[in-house]
Design a protein around this motif. Structure first.
Motif, PDB file in Angstrom:
ATOM      1  N   GLN A  69     -53.022  13.502  82.264  1.00  0.00           N
ATOM      2  CA  GLN A  69     -54.178  13.229  81.413  1.00  0.00           C
ATOM      3  C   GLN A  69     -55.300  14.253  81.619  1.00  0.00           C
ATOM      4  N   LEU A  70     -55.421  14.821  82.812  1.00  0.00           N
ATOM      5  CA  LEU A  70     -56.429  15.868  83.023  1.00  0.00           C
ATOM      6  C   LEU A  70     -56.221  17.024  82.054  1.00  0.00           C
ATOM      7  N   ILE A  71     -54.959  17.250  81.679  1.00  0.00           N
ATOM      8  CA  ILE A  71     -54.646  18.317  80.725  1.00  0.00           C
ATOM      9  C   ILE A  71     -54.741  17.811  79.289  1.00  0.00           C
ATOM     10  N   THR A  72     -54.064  16.704  78.992  1.00  0.00           N
ATOM     11  CA  THR A  72     -53.972  16.249  77.599  1.00  0.00           C
ATOM     12  C   THR A  72     -55.301  15.756  77.051  1.00  0.00           C
ATOM     13  N   SER A  73     -56.176  15.257  77.910  1.00  0.00           N
ATOM     14  CA  SER A  73     -57.484  14.797  77.446  1.00  0.00           C
ATOM     15  C   SER A  73     -58.452  15.965  77.294  1.00  0.00           C
ATOM     16  N   GLU A  74     -57.987  17.157  77.677  1.00  0.00           N
ATOM     17  CA  GLU A  74     -58.807  18.366  77.682  1.00  0.00           C
ATOM     18  C   GLU A  74     -59.973  18.262  78.663  1.00  0.00           C
ATOM     19  N   MET A  75     -59.873  17.350  79.619  1.00  0.00           N
ATOM     20  CA  MET A  75     -60.898  17.194  80.645  1.00  0.00           C
ATOM     21  C   MET A  75     -60.886  18.378  81.605  1.00  0.00           C
TER      22      MET A  75
ATOM     23  N   VAL B   9     -59.504  30.876  96.730  1.00  0.00           N
ATOM     24  CA  VAL B   9     -60.375  31.357  95.667  1.00  0.00           C
ATOM     25  C   VAL B   9     -61.152  30.124  95.234  1.00  0.00           C
ATOM     26  N   THR B  10     -62.467  30.247  95.141  1.00  0.00           N
ATOM     27  CA  THR B  10     -63.305  29.078  94.892  1.00  0.00           C
ATOM     28  C   THR B  10     -63.870  29.100  93.481  1.00  0.00           C
ATOM     29  N   ALA B  11     -63.428  28.131  92.663  1.00  0.00           N
ATOM     30  CA  ALA B  11     -63.979  27.966  91.316  1.00  0.00           C
ATOM     31  C   ALA B  11     -65.252  27.136  91.419  1.00  0.00           C
ATOM     32  N   LYS B  12     -65.960  27.040  90.294  1.00  0.00           N
ATOM     33  CA  LYS B  12     -67.249  26.347  90.311  1.00  0.00           C
ATOM     34  C   LYS B  12     -67.328  25.318  89.192  1.00  0.00           C
ATOM     35  N   VAL B  13     -67.708  24.134  89.530  1.00  0.00           N
ATOM     36  CA  VAL B  13     -68.067  23.029  88.642  1.00  0.00           C
ATOM     37  C   VAL B  13     -66.883  22.482  87.834  1.00  0.00           C
ATOM     38  N   HIS B  14     -66.073  23.356  87.175  1.00  0.00           N
ATOM     39  CA  HIS B  14     -65.086  22.863  86.211  1.00  0.00           C
ATOM     40  C   HIS B  14     -64.044  23.944  85.934  1.00  0.00           C
ATOM     41  N   ILE B  15     -62.781  23.533  85.871  1.00  0.00           N
ATOM     42  CA  ILE B  15     -61.717  24.416  85.399  1.00  0.00           C
ATOM     43  C   ILE B  15     -61.232  23.838  84.070  1.00  0.00           C
ATOM     44  N   PRO B  16     -61.471  24.522  82.953  1.00  0.00           N
ATOM     45  CA  PRO B  16     -61.073  23.987  81.640  1.00  0.00           C
ATOM     46  C   PRO B  16     -59.566  23.750  81.557  1.00  0.00           C
ATOM     47  N   SER B  17     -59.164  22.743  80.808  1.00  0.00           N
ATOM     48  CA  SER B  17     -57.741  22.403  80.717  1.00  0.00           C
ATOM     49  C   SER B  17     -56.921  23.510  80.080  1.00  0.00           C
ATOM     50  N   ASN B  18     -57.510  24.325  79.188  1.00  0.00           N
ATOM     51  CA  ASN B  18     -56.712  25.379  78.561  1.00  0.00           C
ATOM     52  C   ASN B  18     -56.438  26.555  79.504  1.00  0.00           C
ATOM     53  N   GLN B  19     -56.976  26.499  80.728  1.00  0.00           N
ATOM     54  CA  GLN B  19     -56.654  27.475  81.764  1.00  0.00           C
ATOM     55  C   GLN B  19     -55.591  26.942  82.729  1.00  0.00           C
ATOM     56  N   ILE B  20     -55.121  25.714  82.495  1.00  0.00           N
ATOM     57  CA  ILE B  20     -54.097  25.103  83.345  1.00  0.00           C
ATOM     58  C   ILE B  20     -52.756  25.184  82.616  1.00  0.00           C
TER      59      ILE B  20
ATOM     60  N   PHE C 105     -52.355  25.382  76.549  1.00  0.00           N
ATOM     61  CA  PHE C 105     -52.609  26.469  77.490  1.00  0.00           C
ATOM     62  C   PHE C 105     -52.843  27.797  76.768  1.00  0.00           C
ATOM     63  N   VAL C 106     -53.829  28.560  77.245  1.00  0.00           N
ATOM     64  CA  VAL C 106     -54.125  29.886  76.700  1.00  0.00           C
ATOM     65  C   VAL C 106     -53.724  30.929  77.734  1.00  0.00           C
ATOM     66  N   GLU C 107     -52.830  31.836  77.351  1.00  0.00           N
ATOM     67  CA  GLU C 107     -52.382  32.907  78.249  1.00  0.00           C
ATOM     68  C   GLU C 107     -53.547  33.814  78.618  1.00  0.00           C
ATOM     69  N   PRO C 108     -53.692  34.156  79.895  1.00  0.00           N
ATOM     70  CA  PRO C 108     -54.806  35.014  80.288  1.00  0.00           C
ATOM     71  C   PRO C 108     -54.537  36.503  80.116  1.00  0.00           C
ATOM     72  N   SER C 109     -53.289  36.897  79.935  1.00  0.00           N
ATOM     73  CA  SER C 109     -52.941  38.311  79.972  1.00  0.00           C
ATOM     74  C   SER C 109     -53.707  39.200  78.992  1.00  0.00           C
TER      75      SER C 109
END
Length: 199
Positions: A23-29, A152-163, A186-190
């Motif tokens: 749900q963390l992914i599908t809810s876009e949370m 590696v330390t992220a801050k506050v939030h990792i968007p679901s489209n980066q998972i 998911f959005v490819e980072p390349s």
């Protein structure tokens, strides 16, 4: 700046199992910091007030006390340990490190999230969208007792489209995950910039 692949391990517990991991992914949370989850609502002014070097070092060195209030999100990306006396380098796997945290050191099931984050080449603690390469001794030169966790330390939030995906593991000793859910959004980072893989 570069894009770094990372893994985030989250242990199962009350209110967090395999359905909630998906749900963390599908809810876009996406993945929220403990600080955001505790406050429920945050403002840009509040974010600016907590993103500072002192709080980052509290996150890295005093997580037992600061963890419930931290705006930072620990991710594993792997590390290399150099032994000059033996003339060898030892690689510490990001996936193994993530699994230790996901399974509470082999005591519980948990989730491994595979994600990417933009990382600065220099410290930029105040910039919420850029992660800190605290594992990199060229960037963070102060002694950190857990440097070999490859953080590696992220801050506050990792968007679901980066998972990219989430895996469910019953135990650290398992050879494969029990289940895998691939993120359809998911959005490819390349295309963005130089991409660094896990090790």
């Amino acid at each position: 700046m570069y894009i770094q692949w990372c893994v985030k391990g989250i242990t199962s517990g009350p209110g967090f199992g395999w359905p909630e991991a998906q749900q963390l992914i599908t809810s876009e949370m996406g993945i929220l910091s403990n600080w955001w989850r505790a406050r429920h609502r945050i403002t840009p002014t509040e974010i600016a007030g907590v993103l500072n070097l002192a709080n980052l070092y509290r996150h890295l060195n005093d997580y037992d006390n600061y963890g419930p209030d931290t705006p930072f999100i620990s991710l594993a990306a792997g590390a290399v340990e150099r032994d000059a006396d033996l003339g060898i380098n030892t690689t510490h796997s990001a996936i193994d490190e993530g699994l230790w945290f996901a399974t509470d050191f082999g005591k519980k099931p948990g989730a491994l999230f595979y994600c990417w984050v933009p990382v600065g080449l220099n410290p930029a603690v105040e910039v919420s969208s850029v992660a800190e390469a605290v594992r990199d001794l060229h960037v963070y030169r102060d002694y950190l007792p857990y440097q070999l966790e490859g953080e590696v330390t992220a801050k506050v939030h990792i968007p679901s489209n980066q998972i990219e995906r989430v895996e469910w593991w019953n135990d650290f000793q398992d050879l494969d995950p029990v289940d895998t859910f691939v993120n359809p959004l998911f959005v490819e980072p390349s295309p963005l910039t130089t991409l660094r893989d896990l090790f």
